[in-house]
Write an enzyme that holds these catalytic residues in place. Structure first.
Site, PDB file in Angstrom:
ATOM      1  N   PRO A 264       0.840  -1.212   0.000  1.00 38.09           N
ATOM      2  CA  PRO A 264       0.000   0.000   0.000  1.00 38.09           C
ATOM      3  C   PRO A 264       0.870   1.256   0.000  1.00 38.09           C
ATOM      4  CG  PRO A 264       0.011  -1.014   2.171  1.00 38.09           C
ATOM      5  CD  PRO A 264       0.761  -1.945   1.281  1.00 38.09           C
ATOM      6  N   ASP A 440       5.731   2.128   2.525  1.00 41.51           N
ATOM      7  CA  ASP A 440       4.730   1.098   2.792  1.00 41.51           C
ATOM      8  C   ASP A 440       3.912   1.538   3.995  1.00 41.51           C
ATOM      9  OD1 ASP A 440       3.293  -1.166   3.510  1.00 41.51           O
ATOM     10  OD2 ASP A 440       4.923  -2.560   3.061  1.00 41.51           O
ATOM     11  N   HIS A 441       2.627   1.833   3.767  1.00 46.03           N
ATOM     12  CA  HIS A 441       1.800   2.391   4.828  1.00 46.03           C
ATOM     13  C   HIS A 441       1.486   1.386   5.932  1.00 46.03           C
ATOM     14  CE1 HIS A 441      -0.296   5.488   6.666  1.00 46.03           C
ATOM     15  NE2 HIS A 441      -1.351   5.641   5.887  1.00 46.03           N
ATOM     16  N   ARG A 442       1.772   0.099   5.725  1.00 43.17           N
ATOM     17  CA  ARG A 442       1.591  -0.882   6.790  1.00 43.17           C
ATOM     18  C   ARG A 442       2.647  -0.722   7.876  1.00 43.17           C
ATOM     19  NH1 ARG A 442       1.857  -6.238   3.243  1.00 43.17           N
ATOM     20  NH2 ARG A 442       3.660  -5.036   2.528  1.00 43.17           N
ATOM     21  N   VAL A 444       5.141   2.318   7.834  1.00 47.24           N
ATOM     22  CA  VAL A 444       5.401   3.738   8.044  1.00 47.24           C
ATOM     23  C   VAL A 444       4.078   4.489   7.899  1.00 47.24           C
ATOM     24  CG1 VAL A 444       6.736   5.736   7.284  1.00 47.24           C
ATOM     25  CG2 VAL A 444       7.706   3.435   7.064  1.00 47.24           C
TER      26      VAL A 444
END
Length: 468
Positions: A264, A440-442, A444
């Site tokens: 993501p 990576d929004h998972r 950071v």
């Protein structure tokens, strides 16, 4: 009379707080000793709990998904059905209190019935004729036997699939791990074991069938089954030629496609004032030539990124394959994208935080030349914790770089531009560097992304901070 017995979870070894994944009986079911009642699953194995006794299940006191330990009350079972039948037969002979307390359904009296001894005469004036069954018509069920229920309509396979949708597949932890390694979604595998348990052979057979059919065995982490693009005959619009795709683009293309679909992405944009840094770099041009290196902007950027990663280690971490743990790396190897005639490659500069500017400049020159000559080894492109893609020498103002998984962030750098910047009193011309950080929004979140670009902007604006 039947006795109501409690069924407790027996000793199952060193396990505790074990999850129930399946309940195999329901209230009203008749069970035999050693018949499986429910299935537990720990992190090491699946366990079926047998019944210590036989009888009729009266009440189930646990549910699927609940975590239980030794001694937990599972259900209540009515036992002693044979004794209940004997008592019921004795009551039919003695009549008495049971005939008064429990009325029987009325039936036609038998044409001839044996006489009842006087000692067994009921206390009430009128005897209960229903206490004796008809001699010509036997009773539909034995005394104490549960009422026979009509068999249900057997469900269709599509009905069972709809019911099972969303349930945890029935497989051991070892088989689940094996499926994850192969990228197989267990919801799509049909089990051949007892109670449709999925075995290792079932997973292997599913993979073989998928490969033979030309379809992907989608894993939970990569659920996209995208349709292929329709074939287009471009020659109908004009003259065309075709050439093979370079090997580097074939390999990197599949990797980038997977990263784009499974990570993501979020991209944070910022600008850094590098006016003083650029002046310092040009001032060190003679010293760099004397050392035999070409001092570009990239070594300064590498040092600034390494310092920022040291202060924010989450940006150089990686997500474990099970997506439940974060792996922190206590080293600082940074990949630098290099454009070659055959495609994009990303050699890795190792231990950036331990090297000086001239050493980094020399290593960059060596790796870039090896990349353009096609002499990079696999080890030269492995082990990075962060990547940098610089398009400043070509142009552009901003772009969205693709995260190079299993890394969780990548920095894109575009062409510098002289801009008027307000300093509180007047406008001054400043050399501004566009920054594009994809992450990576998972791992950071947005706040950490902004903190990282802000920290990097401060380090590049005043390189003296690199010494702190």
């Amino acid at each position: 009379m039947a006795t109501l017995e409690d069924v407790l979870l027996p000793d199952i070894g060193d396990f505790s707080d074990v999850e129930i994944i399946e309940i195999l009986v329901a209230p009203g079911d008749r069970i035999a000793p050693e018949q499986s009642l429910l299935t537990l699953e720990s992190d090491k194995a699946s366990i079926e709990i047998p019944s210590p006794l036989g009888g009729e299940v009266k009440e189930v006191l646990v549910s699927v998904g609940e975590r239980i330990s030794q001694g937990k009350l599972l259900m209540r079972v009515a036992t002693g059905s044979a004794g209940a039948s004997a008592e019921s037969g004795a009551a039919s002979n003695s009549g008495g209190d049971q005939a008064e307390s429990t009325p029987k359904p009325e039936t036609a009296p038998a044409p001839s019935s044996p006489s009842v001894p006087s000692s067994a005469q009921p206390r009430t004036p009128e005897p209960a004729p229903s206490a004796q069954p008809s001699a010509n018509q036997p009773p539909t069920r034995a005394p104490g036997e549960a009422e026979r229920r009509k068999a249900p309509i057997l469900p269709r396979p599509e009905d069972m699939a709809a019911i099972a949708h969303g349930r945890t597949p029935h497989a051991s932890p070892a088989v689940r791990r094996f499926a994850r390694e192969l990228g197989v979604d267990l919801h799509r595998v049909k089990g051949s074991g007892r109670k449709q348990r999925i075995l290792k052979d079932d997973v292997q057979q599913f993979v073989k069938q998928s490969l033979a059919a030309g379809t992907a065995a989608a894993a939970p982490g990569a659920p996209f089954q995208l349709p292929s693009a329709p074939a287009v005959d471009f020659s109908q619009f004009g003259p065309v030629t075709s050439e093979p795709l370079p090997r580097i683009k074939k390999i990197s293309g599949a990797h980038l496609h997977r990263c784009w679909l499974t990570v993501p992405h979020v991209t944070q944009f910022d600008e850094a004032d590098i006016t003083e840094l650029e002046a310092f770099r040009k001032g060190q041009k003679a010293a760099a030539e004397k050392a035999g290196v070409r001092l570009t902007f990239m070594p300064f950027l590498l040092k600034a990124v390494a310092t920022a990663l040291g202060q924010m280690p989450v940006v150089k971490a990686s997500l474990a394959p099970d997506c439940e743990q974060l792996i922190h790396k206590h080293y600082c190897h940074i990949g630098v994208a290099v454009d070659t005639p055959k495609g994009l490659v990303v050699p890795v500069v190792r231990n950036v935080d331990q090297k000086g500017l001239f050493a980094l400049a020399e290593e960059l020159m060596t790796l870039s030349q090896k990349a353009r000559d096609g002499k990079l080894l696999a080890a030269d492109m492995q082990g990075g914790v962060f990547s940098i893609s610089s398009l400043g020498g070509i142009g552009g103002t901003a772009f969205t770089p693709i995260v190079n998984a299993p890394e969780v962030a990548i920095l894109g750098v575009s062409r510098t531009e002289m801009k008027p910047v307000w300093n509180g009193q007047d406008f001054k011309p400043r050399l501004m560097l566009p920054l594009s950080l994809s992450y990576d929004h998972r791992v950071v979140d947005g706040a950490d992304g902004v903190r990282f670009t802000s920290l990097l902007r401060q380090l590049l604006s005043d390189i003296r901070r690199l010494l702190l």
